[in-house]
Design an enzyme around this catalytic site. Sequence first.
Site, short mmCIF file in Angstrom:
data_model
loop_
_atom_site.label_atom_id
_atom_site.label_comp_id
_atom_site.label_asym_id
_atom_site.label_seq_id
_atom_site.Cartn_x
_atom_site.Cartn_y
_atom_site.Cartn_z
N ASP A 1 0.82 -1.21 0.00
CA ASP A 1 0.00 0.00 0.00
C ASP A 1 0.86 1.26 0.00
O ASP A 1 2.09 1.18 0.11
CB ASP A 1 -0.96 0.00 1.21
CG ASP A 1 -0.30 -0.48 2.49
OD1 ASP A 1 0.94 -0.47 2.57
OD2 ASP A 1 -1.02 -0.86 3.42
N ASP B 1 -7.80 -2.09 14.26
CA ASP B 1 -9.21 -2.20 13.85
C ASP B 1 -9.45 -3.38 12.89
O ASP B 1 -10.50 -3.49 12.29
CB ASP B 1 -9.69 -0.89 13.19
CG ASP B 1 -8.96 -0.55 11.89
OD1 ASP B 1 -8.05 -1.32 11.49
OD2 ASP B 1 -9.29 0.47 11.27
N HIS C 1 -7.69 -4.11 10.10
CA HIS C 1 -7.36 -3.95 8.68
C HIS C 1 -6.11 -4.75 8.31
O HIS C 1 -5.24 -4.98 9.15
CB HIS C 1 -7.19 -2.46 8.28
CG HIS C 1 -5.98 -1.77 8.82
ND1 HIS C 1 -6.05 -0.58 9.52
CD2 HIS C 1 -4.66 -2.06 8.75
CE1 HIS C 1 -4.83 -0.19 9.84
NE2 HIS C 1 -3.96 -1.08 9.39
#
Length: 256
Positions: free
Chosen positions: A71, A142, A144
């Site tokens: 990413d 969270d 991800h």
Amino acid sequence: MQIYVIDDREELGRKAADVIEEGLAADTKAGRSPILGLATGSSPEPLYAELRKRHAAGKLDFSELEAFALDQYVGIDPDHPESYRNVLLREVVNNDATGLKAENMYTLNESATDLEAECARYDAEILGRGGVSIQILGIGSDGHIAFNEPYGSLRSHTHIGALTRQTREDNSRFFDNDIDKVPTHCMTQGLATIMSAKQILLIATGKKKGPAIAALAAGPVTSACPASVLQFHEKVTLLIDQPAAQKLPRDILMHL
Ligand code: F6R
């Protein structure tokens, strides 16, 4: 899913490096050019330290290897030290760190004029090669993986996404502890892209990752925890420490 709980940072790095070397060797043995999937963040640091150590000792050489990053932030200056290309150059490329060459390390281009086209191009590159041999992952508090935040598609391809406030808060430590300096958007491999990897190694340490690790390994498969999609992958290794393992159900821990 294979789960290893290792508290010593260096030992965790050695185990992770063994898994990576085996994953790359499996593709070589099958007659394919091995491709490494790289992650950024703190979690892979012990692994990268061990890979550098092995390369310095002449025991490992990535000079023939290609690698794809997971990413990238959108709107970050390409010269910013936290641009993920720069992070990975420091961790695995510069000063002959592992032998990996800069031209063989592919990252999403945050300066592309058409970011959506850049995402599609990147995705096609990975899928066109049949997926990476082994993908390194961390996990967000969270749930991800890469920057696939909760409640997105479980079959997404490389796309532009928004970062949650939680992720921006977590990552503010890389941006002078100032959440306003953390980019709001990203480009990220999608969950379908990640699932195309032949093998996955996820590293997580620290208490803060406990709930996400439990949801990943023992919760329902749900977009509320994007990492839970890994339950559908047939070759996943989790390398975690005790604090990150704390919320796993007892019956899983008994089998470790
Ligand atoms: C980084 C990435 C993220 C991180 C995750 C955990 O390329 O894709 O999913 O792996 O945010 O970050 P750390 O390891 O810093 O806790």
